[in-house]
Write a protein that holds these residues in place. Structure first.
Motif, short mmCIF file in Angstrom:
data_model
loop_
_atom_site.label_atom_id
_atom_site.label_comp_id
_atom_site.label_asym_id
_atom_site.label_seq_id
_atom_site.Cartn_x
_atom_site.Cartn_y
_atom_site.Cartn_z
N SER A 47 42.89 35.76 31.30
CA SER A 47 42.56 37.30 31.39
C SER A 47 41.37 37.66 31.49
CB SER A 47 42.70 37.54 29.94
OG SER A 47 41.83 37.68 29.10
N THR A 49 39.59 41.88 31.69
CA THR A 49 38.59 43.34 31.17
C THR A 49 38.16 44.19 32.44
OG1 THR A 49 36.90 43.28 29.78
CG2 THR A 49 38.50 42.62 28.37
N SER A 50 38.82 44.94 32.76
CA SER A 50 37.98 46.06 34.04
C SER A 50 38.02 47.50 33.05
CB SER A 50 38.81 45.72 34.95
OG SER A 50 37.99 46.52 35.64
N THR A 51 36.94 48.46 33.12
CA THR A 51 37.55 49.62 33.22
C THR A 51 38.03 50.59 34.61
OG1 THR A 51 35.45 50.42 34.34
CG2 THR A 51 35.52 50.35 31.81
N GLY A 84 41.35 44.32 35.73
CA GLY A 84 41.74 43.62 34.25
C GLY A 84 43.26 43.17 34.25
N HIS A 86 46.31 39.93 32.75
CA HIS A 86 46.09 39.26 31.64
C HIS A 86 48.08 38.44 31.65
CE1 HIS A 86 46.80 37.15 27.32
NE2 HIS A 86 47.27 37.03 27.22
N ASP A 115 45.69 45.65 35.29
CA ASP A 115 45.45 47.14 35.20
C ASP A 115 45.56 48.07 35.63
OD1 ASP A 115 44.60 46.52 31.99
OD2 ASP A 115 43.49 46.01 32.54
N ARG A 159 49.38 50.41 33.12
CA ARG A 159 49.92 48.75 33.30
C ARG A 159 50.82 48.18 34.08
NH1 ARG A 159 47.04 45.58 28.74
NH2 ARG A 159 49.81 45.46 28.64
#
Length: 193
Positions: A47, A49-51, A84, A86, A115, A159
């Motif tokens: 995974s 993460t990102s904004t 982002g 997972h 995402d 998502r």
């Protein structure tokens, strides 16, 4: 007599010079067993993460000598501005939001979250025509060595969720390129195709 000896020697030298100046013939393709495949990807969850929240515009697949590849096109993303995600093996794919199980054929199922909604966050206009429980539009896995079936599960709260049925629980990698998220699933656990 000297002349006869010199002429054949000159002809041999010139012939050798011409032959060495000629372009080399293309190399023969490598034998199937001589390809070395990447190893060490593992099968544990991966995974990031990102904004960044850009919409998904396409899903496509490709077959390679060592792995099968699923690509999610997300324009406006890159390694510097990643999507982002997972990705993990699951026993059952449950649709995000409803919790409804979605059947996916294969010896193992990869659940993929990106995402990247399949709609414009600003307007709600669809950007990718995926339908829950159906194969992603344009993705035909006929003849693939590792991929068995893909299903679009949902696009919920920014998502997108996909299910990817594979032959068995095999090593996989996930990485970001410009405008796309890439998931590779190896054909085997060994370093040969």
């Amino acid at each position: 007599m000297k002349r006869l000896v010199v002429i054949p020697l000159v002809a041999v030298l010139l012939g050798g010079g011409v032959a060495s100046a000629a372009p080399a013939a293309p190399a023969a393709p490598a034998a199937a067993g001589s390809v070395t495949c990447p190893t060490g990807w593992g099968s544990l969850p991966k995974s990031a993460t990102s904004t960044n929240s850009q919409p998904l515009t396409n899903v496509r697949a490709g077959a390679h000598s060592c792995f099968d590849r699923l690509v999610l096109d997300v324009p406006g993303t890159s390694a510097a501005h990643p999507v982002g995600y997972h990705v993990q093996y699951v026993d059952t794919l449950y649709q995000d939001g409803s919790g409804r199980p979605i059947a996916v054929r294969g010896g193992a199922v990869l659940e993929i979250y990106a995402d990247a909604p399949s709609y414009s966050p600003a307007t709600g206009t669809p950007t990718y025509p995926g339908r829950a429980g159906q194969p992603p539009p344009g993705v035909d896995l006929t003849g693939y060595r590792t991929f068995v079936e893909a299903k679009f599960a949902s696009s919920f709260e920014g998502r997108t969720q996909l299910g990817l049925g594979v032959r068995a629980r095999l090593p996989f990698q996930v990485f970001q390129l410009d405008d796309r998220l890439v998931i590779d699933v190896a054909h085997s656990w060994t370093a040969t195709p």
